[in-house]
Design a protein around this motif. Structure first.
Motif, PDB file in Angstrom:
ATOM      1  N   ALA A 186      15.043  82.960 120.173  1.00  0.00           N
ATOM      2  CA  ALA A 186      14.479  83.226 118.848  1.00  0.00           C
ATOM      3  C   ALA A 186      14.940  82.181 117.830  1.00  0.00           C
ATOM      4  O   ALA A 186      14.246  81.917 116.844  1.00  0.00           O
ATOM      5  N   VAL A 187      16.099  81.593 118.093  1.00  0.00           N
ATOM      6  CA  VAL A 187      16.629  80.563 117.186  1.00  0.00           C
ATOM      7  C   VAL A 187      15.671  79.378 117.082  1.00  0.00           C
ATOM      8  O   VAL A 187      15.565  78.732 116.034  1.00  0.00           O
ATOM      9  N   PHE A 188      14.950  79.093 118.169  1.00  0.00           N
ATOM     10  CA  PHE A 188      14.082  77.925 118.206  1.00  0.00           C
ATOM     11  C   PHE A 188      12.674  78.205 117.678  1.00  0.00           C
ATOM     12  O   PHE A 188      11.841  77.300 117.612  1.00  0.00           O
ATOM     13  N   MET A 189      12.414  79.446 117.290  1.00  0.00           N
ATOM     14  CA  MET A 189      11.052  79.823 116.906  1.00  0.00           C
ATOM     15  C   MET A 189      10.444  78.948 115.808  1.00  0.00           C
ATOM     16  O   MET A 189       9.279  78.532 115.910  1.00  0.00           O
ATOM     17  N   PRO A 190      11.179  78.600 114.731  1.00  0.00           N
ATOM     18  CA  PRO A 190      10.562  77.765 113.682  1.00  0.00           C
ATOM     19  C   PRO A 190      10.133  76.388 114.168  1.00  0.00           C
ATOM     20  O   PRO A 190       9.328  75.724 113.513  1.00  0.00           O
ATOM     21  N   MET A 191      10.686  75.941 115.298  1.00  0.00           N
ATOM     22  CA  MET A 191      10.305  74.642 115.833  1.00  0.00           C
ATOM     23  C   MET A 191       8.955  74.698 116.539  1.00  0.00           C
ATOM     24  O   MET A 191       8.289  73.663 116.697  1.00  0.00           O
TER      25      MET A 191
END
Length: 511
Positions: A336-341
């Motif tokens: 989920a940490v990478f979602m904005p990417m």
């Protein structure tokens, strides 16, 4: 081995994860802008045909349908792709259910797919890839369904599914070859002698036939396109890069599918599904050999996740239920940490800062081989409004009674599609381009009293000598855009008819 009957909550859980996927993608649909390839597909939809130079016609049908019924915003054109992404997760969930998986398997499969960087990134854009992935997963589902039920109707259903898959993206041929080889390597090979399978082949062929005829009548432009793609892009692909991409593209879901792949080959209860594991490995080998792009393989991962989730549920039956869920979430939720990417949920200035903090440099390299501030997908969503406004400024400088003698000429299909689509509000004439399928409907002759030249590679220098004056009207200033520094020129005072050179270039492109 199959578990006992699946409770009703399992089906609800499958639909829940499909809904989560849809909601996640809807959040970011309209935040940045329409992308380069999306503009091309909108243009294809405006020129209905059984085929195009770079893709089969399915994406054009979707584009035309979306704009007709939903509108022409980024949100409108992405509703159907986001829905198909959710359908892919739904189908993967039903694979888990069909082979006997229960709530734990459904959950880890759903979480892995909803948060996978690969599927977040491809699940909302108006591109063939999201539909291609759905047809792949549905093809596997039908074969697995037949394996467990022995109902021949599921083999017949393969006909329209594969036929539509071929009309979406030719890459489905790779997975079909890999599936056949995988079946031949296992006891499931007897499936290949079923007459219903050959009836399905005939149905798929008949659905695909109009595109074959179109390709033949147009001298097989797909082969020309593939040759160009191989020499300009695929030539840079390496086996190491391809394998690395497979390992990182699904983030921490690697901890699901790697053990699951091993279980497919070594756990006795998964023996009848072993052909799926072989097909996965053979698909990777095929794509490495042909220097395919890493994302070409992504369509098989929902199936691999589903079988892996079931396999892990099998081997952890005696583990404390709460502990299993805690461990699974700890392993999968970090994605989920990478979602904005991969989904444009943050304002772009905040997103750029966030990308720096992640130190995920591999995702910031574009096809030019250089590292940028944002991903290439995002870079393809900026600069188009600015470019179109500058083009409109150049057009407004031409006396109104002389505008019929004007051609807007652009270098690449993204520019052509963007100015065609966004230029409506400026009442700009259709653009002319010799890039991709724009060549198919380019006019045989062009007005040349005034040329508005959109130039991204300095090609305007070849045309400048034919005009008395070349005035730079402006350039794309957004440094986050792949079109940064693309220049818009206004050429006036022709010294001679430029059509002979244009027609020669047009003929070369159409051959």
């Amino acid at each position: 081995m199959r578990f006992n009957s699946t409770p009703q909550t399992t089906t609800l859980l499958i639909f829940l994860f499909a809904l989560i996927s849809l909601v996640l993608h809807l959040i970011g649909l309209n935040n940045y802008g329409i992308g380069r390839d999306e503009f091309l597909h909108i243009a294809l939809g405006n020129h209905p045909a059984p085929g195009y130079m770079e893709v089969p016609p399915f994406i054009a049908w979707i584009a035309k349908f979306s704009i007709t019924f939903f509108g022409d915003s980024a949100f409108a054109i992405r509703i159907i792709p986001a829905t198909f992404a959710a359908l892919t997760i739904l189908t993967a969930g039903f694979i888990v259910k069909e082979i006997g998986g229960r709530n734990f398997a459904i959950t880890i499969n759903g979480v892995a797919l909803c948060l996978s960087p690969a599927f977040l990134a491809s699940g909302y854009l108006l591109q063939p890839v999201v539909f291609d992935q759905f047809w792949w997963v549905l093809t596997y589902f039908l074969l697995i369904k037949y394996t467990y039920t022995r109902q021949s109707k599921y083999l017949l259903f393969l006909g329209p599914v594969i036929g539509l898959g071929l009309l979406t993206k030719y890459a489905i041929l790779f997975v079909i070859i890999a599936m056949i080889a995988g079946l031949l390597l296992t006891t499931q090979r007897k499936l290949l002698v079923k007459k219903q399978l050959y009836m399905a082949v005939l149905i798929a062929f008949l659905i695909f036939l109009p595109n074959i005829i179109w390709q033949y009548l147009h001298h097989w432009p797909v082969l020309t396109h593939m040759k160009e793609l191989t020499s300009t892009q695929l030539v840079h692909n390496t086996a190491g890069g391809f394998i690395k991409a497979q390992l990182i593209s699904n983030g921490t879901a690697l901890l699901l599918w790697i053990p699951g792949l091993l279980l497919l080959f070594f756990h006795q209860s998964l023996k009848q599904l072993r052909w799926v594991g072989f097909s996965f490995l053979l698909l990777l080998a095929l794509l490495i050999y042909f220097k395919g792009k890493p994302y070409y393989a992504f369509g098989v991962y929902p199936v691999l996740f589903a079988l892996s989730a079931y396999g892990i549920e099998l081997v952890t039956q005696r583990t404390n239920n709460s502990l299993k869920y805690v461990i699974a979430f700890l392993l999968l939720l970090p994605n989920a940490v990478f979602m904005p990417m991969f989904i444009p949920i943050l304002p772009i200035d905040r997103a750029v800062v966030y990308f720096k903090s992640l130190h995920m440099d591999d995702f910031l390299y574009w096809e030019d081989g250089k590292k940028h501030q944002t991903t290439q997908d995002y870079g393809d969503m900026f600069g188009w409004e600015e470019m179109t406004a500058i083009t409109a400024k150049a057009y407004a400088m031409i006396p109104e009674n002389q505008r019929k003698g004007t051609t807007i000429f652009v270098e690449n299909y993204g520019e052509a599609g963007a100015i065609d689509h966004l230029g409506k509000k400026y009442k700009l004439p259709p653009v002319v381009s010799l890039s991709s399928s724009f060549t198919l409907w380019a006019p045989e002759r062009i007005p040349y009293q005034y040329i508005i030249y959109v130039d991204d590679k300095g090609q305007v220098e070849k045309t400048k000598p034919a005009y008395a004056k070349a005035e730079l009207i402006g350039a794309v200033a957004n440094k986050l855009s792949r079109e940064y520094d693309t220049k818009i020129w206004l050429l006036t005072g022709p010294k001679a008819d430029i059509n002979p050179g244009y027609q020669s270039a047009l003929k070369d492109k159409r051959q």
